[in-house]
Every structure is written in structure tokens, then in C-alpha cells.
Scaffold this motif. Structure first.
Motif, PDB file in Angstrom:
ATOM      1  N   GLY B  16     -28.665 -28.559 -44.697  1.00  0.00           N
ATOM      2  CA  GLY B  16     -28.058 -29.403 -45.710  1.00  0.00           C
ATOM      3  C   GLY B  16     -26.663 -29.891 -45.356  1.00  0.00           C
ATOM      4  N   LYS B  17     -26.046 -29.278 -44.359  1.00  0.00           N
ATOM      5  CA  LYS B  17     -24.715 -29.707 -43.935  1.00  0.00           C
ATOM      6  C   LYS B  17     -24.816 -30.897 -42.991  1.00  0.00           C
ATOM      7  N   ASP B  18     -23.720 -31.642 -42.876  1.00  0.00           N
ATOM      8  CA  ASP B  18     -23.642 -32.740 -41.917  1.00  0.00           C
ATOM      9  C   ASP B  18     -23.023 -32.232 -40.612  1.00  0.00           C
ATOM     10  N   VAL B  19     -23.449 -32.808 -39.486  1.00  0.00           N
ATOM     11  CA  VAL B  19     -22.859 -32.450 -38.201  1.00  0.00           C
ATOM     12  C   VAL B  19     -22.531 -33.714 -37.413  1.00  0.00           C
ATOM     13  N   GLU B  20     -21.503 -33.600 -36.578  1.00  0.00           N
ATOM     14  CA  GLU B  20     -21.133 -34.689 -35.680  1.00  0.00           C
ATOM     15  C   GLU B  20     -21.123 -34.168 -34.254  1.00  0.00           C
ATOM     16  N   LEU B  21     -21.790 -34.887 -33.385  1.00  0.00           N
ATOM     17  CA  LEU B  21     -21.840 -34.533 -31.974  1.00  0.00           C
ATOM     18  C   LEU B  21     -21.134 -35.637 -31.197  1.00  0.00           C
ATOM     19  N   ARG B  22     -20.341 -35.226 -30.211  1.00  0.00           N
ATOM     20  CA  ARG B  22     -19.513 -36.192 -29.512  1.00  0.00           C
ATOM     21  C   ARG B  22     -19.936 -36.321 -28.048  1.00  0.00           C
ATOM     22  N   CYS B  23     -19.794 -37.551 -27.541  1.00  0.00           N
ATOM     23  CA  CYS B  23     -20.099 -37.819 -26.140  1.00  0.00           C
ATOM     24  C   CYS B  23     -19.005 -38.686 -25.534  1.00  0.00           C
TER      25      CYS B  23
END
Lengths: 112, 112
Positions: B16-23
Motif C-alpha cells: 500500500g505504500k508508494d516507492v520511488e526507484l532511481r536510475c
């Protein structure tokens, strides 16, 4: 949509054996690449083939691009446990104007 | 750095949480890809950026997934309201136009 079919999907062999992995399509690609991915790592480029009929060798690995530039093969001679990994082929449809097309991969296990 | 850098390398999040992945792609590479890879499987295409062109979002599995690329360089993949089936390794790759792709090490996402 251009597709690349890889076969076999899984391959388990004994150390010292030879093997061939195939990457086939009904479409023409301007170039084709092979990658190897080891557990826990991202895929690493092994080779790029550009010319129809081209053969490239990388130690015990031999890569061939089909004459019509629709297919490719990877042959490994005297496989070693260090060759274990996921082998992926990828095609460049139009010399950089479209995204690369990846096959689903061949998972190779070389048992000592 | 000389290669493609992804962060974080591991991420555990609650359902239910949001996640951000970086490149962070290789400097000068105009193309950037995001892929998802489940354990032992091949690459599942998510999204493709090429220069200033509109991104190819055809691989995004649902509207919970989005990605942006700022200034033609760094990219962020956002997954909203995470689900357990989102657990996978997320791989980023960059290339100069359609040439050979260079992959990052990936972000292993676990949704609990």
C-alpha cells in the motif's frame, strides 16, 4: 511488433560439454547483441553482431548472425561452471531509432 | 560514474505504500529503459525513453506505475500503492540511441 524467440529456455549440462543457444525472429534486425546475467547482477554485454553471416569469437564462445539478419546463435565449447547464467539476446530493429527488443533468455546451468 | 547507477539497491516496503526507484544513466546516453525481472525469469519491458521523444509506456502493467526522466538524464520509476506482486528486481539500462545497452545492478523490491 518484432519478437525474439530464444531456445532452449532452460539448459543443464555437465562441465566439458558443448552447447548451442538460439535466438530467432521473423523480422530483420540491424544488429543483435548477446548478454549474460549472473545471479544478483544486471545483464552484461558479451558481443554485438552487425553484418549478416558475421561470426565473432570470445574465448570459448562463438556468436553467429544469420545471413538474413533474422537470427543468431551462441555456441559454447567445453562449458565450465563459470558459464552458468541467463543468456539474453537483444535486437536493434532500425539502427537506433527504436527500442531494443529482448528475448526471454536461456538459463544455463553447468554442473561440475 | 562510468556505469549505470541505481538506488536503492534493496527496498523493503509495506503493501500500500508508494516507492520511488532511481536510475542514473551513463552520461551522454540518449536512451533509457526500465525492466522488471522476477526470480530466475527474463526481462519484462516497462518503459523506454529516447531523447526528447514521447516515452514508450506500453510495458507498464498498471496505472500504479509511472516514470519520468528529467533533463534527459536521471530517471525515477514510481510505484503507487504497492502490491505483493510488485516484488521483483527492477533493472535500468541506458544506451546511445539503439546501440548496446548497459545495465545497472538493479533494485530488489520486496513488498511485505
Amino acid at each position: 511488433t518484432q519478437l525474439l524467440e530464444q531456445s532452449p529456455q532452460f539448459l543443464s549440462i555437465q562441465e566439458g560439454e558443448n552447447l548451442t543457444v538460439y535466438c530467432n525472429s521473423s523480422s530483420v534486425f540491424s544488429s543483435l547483441q548477446w548478454y549474460r546475467q549472473e545471479p544478483g547482477e544486471g545483464p552484461v554485454l558479451l558481443v554485438t553482431v552487425v553484418t549478416g553471416g558475421e561470426v565473432k569469437k570470445l574465448k570459448r564462445l562463438t556468436f553467429q548472425f544469420g545471413d538474413a539478419r533474422k537470427d543468431s546463435s551462441l555456441h559454447i565449447t567445453a562449458a565450465q561452471p563459470g558459464d552458468t547464467g541467463l543468456y539474453l539476446c537483444a535486437g536493434d530493429p532500425r539502427g537506433g531509432s527504436e527500442k531494443l527488443v529482448f528475448g526471454k533468455g536461456t538459463k544455463l546451468t553447468v554442473n561440475p | 560514474g562510468a556505469g549505470v547507477s541505481q538506488s536503492p539497491s534493496n527496498k523493503v516496503t509495506e503493501k500500500g505504500k508508494d516507492v520511488e526507484l532511481r536510475c542514473d544513466p551513463i552520461s551522454g546516453h540518449t536512451a533509457l529503459y526500465w525492466y522488471r525481472q522476477s526470480l530466475g525469469q527474463g526481462l519484462e519491458f516497462l518503459i523506454y525513453f529516447q531523447g526528447n521523444s514521447a516515452p514508450d509506456k506500453s510495458g507498464l502493467p498498471s496505472d500504479r506505475f509511472s516514470a519520468e526522466r528529467t533533463g534527459g538524464s536521471v530517471s525515477t520509476l514510481t510505484i503507487q500503492r504497492t502490491q505483493q506482486e510488485d516484488s521483483a528486481v527492477y533493472l535500468c539500462a541506458s544506451s546511445f540511441r539503439g546501440s548496446s545497452a548497459f545495465f545497472g545492478q538493479g533494485t530488489r523490491l520486496t513488498v511485505v
